[in-house]
Scaffold this motif. Sequence first.
Motif, PDB file in Angstrom:
ATOM      1  N   ILE A  62       0.851  -1.180   0.000  1.00  0.00           N
ATOM      2  CA  ILE A  62       0.000   0.000   0.000  1.00  0.00           C
ATOM      3  C   ILE A  62       0.892   1.236   0.000  1.00  0.00           C
ATOM      4  O   ILE A  62       2.099   1.145   0.168  1.00  0.00           O
ATOM      5  CB  ILE A  62      -0.947   0.031   1.221  1.00  0.00           C
ATOM      6  CG1 ILE A  62      -0.140   0.051   2.525  1.00  0.00           C
ATOM      7  CG2 ILE A  62      -1.908  -1.140   1.196  1.00  0.00           C
ATOM      8  CD1 ILE A  62      -1.027   0.138   3.767  1.00  0.00           C
ATOM      9  N   HIS A  63       0.275   2.399  -0.194  1.00  0.00           N
ATOM     10  CA  HIS A  63       1.036   3.635  -0.273  1.00  0.00           C
ATOM     11  C   HIS A  63       1.644   4.001   1.087  1.00  0.00           C
ATOM     12  O   HIS A  63       1.072   3.711   2.140  1.00  0.00           O
ATOM     13  CB  HIS A  63       0.136   4.788  -0.748  1.00  0.00           C
ATOM     14  CG  HIS A  63       0.884   5.987  -1.209  1.00  0.00           C
ATOM     15  ND1 HIS A  63       1.286   6.991  -0.352  1.00  0.00           N
ATOM     16  CD2 HIS A  63       1.314   6.358  -2.446  1.00  0.00           C
ATOM     17  CE1 HIS A  63       1.925   7.928  -1.027  1.00  0.00           C
ATOM     18  NE2 HIS A  63       1.957   7.574  -2.298  1.00  0.00           N
ATOM     19  N   ARG A  64       2.803   4.650   1.039  1.00  0.00           N
ATOM     20  CA  ARG A  64       3.515   5.027   2.263  1.00  0.00           C
ATOM     21  C   ARG A  64       2.668   5.942   3.151  1.00  0.00           C
ATOM     22  O   ARG A  64       2.688   5.826   4.376  1.00  0.00           O
ATOM     23  CB  ARG A  64       4.826   5.732   1.882  1.00  0.00           C
ATOM     24  CG  ARG A  64       5.768   6.016   3.045  1.00  0.00           C
ATOM     25  CD  ARG A  64       7.076   6.581   2.496  1.00  0.00           C
ATOM     26  NE  ARG A  64       8.047   6.798   3.557  1.00  0.00           N
ATOM     27  CZ  ARG A  64       8.115   7.920   4.268  1.00  0.00           C
ATOM     28  NH1 ARG A  64       7.264   8.894   4.029  1.00  0.00           N
ATOM     29  NH2 ARG A  64       9.032   8.049   5.214  1.00  0.00           N
ATOM     30  N   ASN A  65       1.914   6.864   2.535  1.00  0.00           N
ATOM     31  CA  ASN A  65       1.053   7.758   3.316  1.00  0.00           C
ATOM     32  C   ASN A  65      -0.024   6.980   4.064  1.00  0.00           C
ATOM     33  O   ASN A  65      -0.382   7.311   5.193  1.00  0.00           O
ATOM     34  CB  ASN A  65       0.401   8.803   2.408  1.00  0.00           C
ATOM     35  CG  ASN A  65       1.401   9.828   1.914  1.00  0.00           C
ATOM     36  OD1 ASN A  65       2.496   9.944   2.458  1.00  0.00           O
ATOM     37  ND2 ASN A  65       1.038  10.567   0.881  1.00  0.00           N
ATOM     38  N   SER A  66      -0.559   5.939   3.416  1.00  0.00           N
ATOM     39  CA  SER A  66      -1.574   5.113   4.063  1.00  0.00           C
ATOM     40  C   SER A  66      -0.985   4.350   5.251  1.00  0.00           C
ATOM     41  O   SER A  66      -1.647   4.165   6.275  1.00  0.00           O
ATOM     42  CB  SER A  66      -2.183   4.124   3.060  1.00  0.00           C
ATOM     43  OG  SER A  66      -2.900   4.803   2.064  1.00  0.00           O
ATOM     44  N   VAL A  67       0.269   3.906   5.103  1.00  0.00           N
ATOM     45  CA  VAL A  67       0.938   3.225   6.213  1.00  0.00           C
ATOM     46  C   VAL A  67       1.078   4.166   7.407  1.00  0.00           C
ATOM     47  O   VAL A  67       0.790   3.802   8.547  1.00  0.00           O
ATOM     48  CB  VAL A  67       2.331   2.712   5.776  1.00  0.00           C
ATOM     49  CG1 VAL A  67       3.098   2.175   6.984  1.00  0.00           C
ATOM     50  CG2 VAL A  67       2.184   1.627   4.731  1.00  0.00           C
ATOM     51  N   HIS A  68       1.515   5.403   7.130  1.00  0.00           N
ATOM     52  CA  HIS A  68       1.682   6.390   8.208  1.00  0.00           C
ATOM     53  C   HIS A  68       0.359   6.629   8.940  1.00  0.00           C
ATOM     54  O   HIS A  68       0.304   6.621  10.172  1.00  0.00           O
ATOM     55  CB  HIS A  68       2.199   7.696   7.617  1.00  0.00           C
ATOM     56  CG  HIS A  68       2.317   8.808   8.616  1.00  0.00           C
ATOM     57  ND1 HIS A  68       3.304   8.851   9.573  1.00  0.00           N
ATOM     58  CD2 HIS A  68       1.546   9.918   8.811  1.00  0.00           C
ATOM     59  CE1 HIS A  68       3.151   9.933  10.316  1.00  0.00           C
ATOM     60  NE2 HIS A  68       2.090  10.597   9.859  1.00  0.00           N
ATOM     61  N   THR A  69      -0.723   6.831   8.149  1.00  0.00           N
ATOM     62  CA  THR A  69      -2.036   7.067   8.744  1.00  0.00           C
ATOM     63  C   THR A  69      -2.500   5.872   9.564  1.00  0.00           C
ATOM     64  O   THR A  69      -3.007   6.008  10.684  1.00  0.00           O
ATOM     65  CB  THR A  69      -3.071   7.370   7.646  1.00  0.00           C
ATOM     66  OG1 THR A  69      -2.652   8.533   6.917  1.00  0.00           O
ATOM     67  CG2 THR A  69      -4.444   7.627   8.240  1.00  0.00           C
ATOM     68  N   THR A  70      -2.326   4.678   9.020  1.00  0.00           N
ATOM     69  CA  THR A  70      -2.791   3.461   9.689  1.00  0.00           C
ATOM     70  C   THR A  70      -2.027   3.211  10.985  1.00  0.00           C
ATOM     71  O   THR A  70      -2.620   2.815  12.003  1.00  0.00           O
ATOM     72  CB  THR A  70      -2.638   2.247   8.752  1.00  0.00           C
ATOM     73  OG1 THR A  70      -3.381   2.485   7.551  1.00  0.00           O
ATOM     74  CG2 THR A  70      -3.174   0.984   9.412  1.00  0.00           C
TER      75      THR A  70
END
Length: 272
Positions: A62-70
Motif C-alpha cells: 500500500i502507499h507510504r502515506n496510508s501506512v503512516h495514517t494506519t
Amino acid sequence: MANPQKETGYTAIANELLEHIVQTKLNGTQFRVLLFVIRRTYGFQQKAAELSLSFIANGVGIHRNSVHTTLKQLEAMQIITITHKAATTPQKIAVEKDYQKWITVNAAVHKSVDSTVNQSIDSTVNESVDSNAAAVPESIDSTVNQSVDRTVNESVDQKRNRKRNIEKNILCACPFFETLWAEYPNKKGKAKVTQKAMREMNRLGYEKLHRALERYQAEKPAWQHWQNGSTFFNGGYLDYLDESAGKEQTNGTTGTDDTSDDWKRLFEKCRI
C-alpha cells in the motif's frame, strides 16, 4: 504449486491474542498492517522491531502515506506502541498484547456519548434540586420532595431518550463514519458533516469511500494542504471514487468528460 511448511519458518502467537484480534473491528488496511507488524516481531521471536514506513509499505503493498495514517490509528487505539531512539533511526514498533487496553472505534464513540449524556443528566438534576429546594419554604417539604422527584425523573428520562436518539442517528445515517473519520488525516469540522451527506456515504458503502480516501492520499501533491474533514466527507471524496477515476482513465484528461456536470450536481447535493 505453493507448498508452505512450518519447518521453513512460522510465527508463534498466543491463541488468546489471535482470537481477540479477529474479533476486533478493524478495517482492511489496519488488519493488514497489524499482521505485518506481528510477522516482523513475533515471527522473529522479538517483542519489537525497527520498521520504516517504506519497509512496511513494500511488505503490505500500500502507499507510504496510508501506512503512516494506519500506524497512527493503531497507536491511538493502543493496539501497537511506537518508540524512537533518535530522529535518525527507524521507529520501533511492538504489539500491545494486553488487549484489555485496546480502544476500538465503537468503544470510543459510545464512551463519548455516555460521558456527554451523563454529565448533562447530573447538571440538570442538580440545578433542578437546588432551584426547587431554595424556592419553597420548609413548611411544605413533603410537597417539594414530591415535585423534585417528579422533575428529576422526567429529566432523566428525557436525557436517556436523547442519548438513544443520538446513537440511533449515528448508526442509521452512516454506521461506519467514525471509522472513516479516524482514517482521515485532517480532522476539522466533524460537526459540520451533514446527516444528508452521511446517508449518501452509507448508500455508497465503506469500501468505496475507503478506496476514495486512499486514492486522495496517494494523489494529493505534497505542497497541497489536506481538505478539512467536513469538506472531504460532505462531497470532496466524489472526485476520488472508483467511477470518477475510471472516467479520467477513459478520457485521458481530468474533469473534461461529458458527465462532469452530473458530479457537480451530486456534489452540490452533499454540501452543507
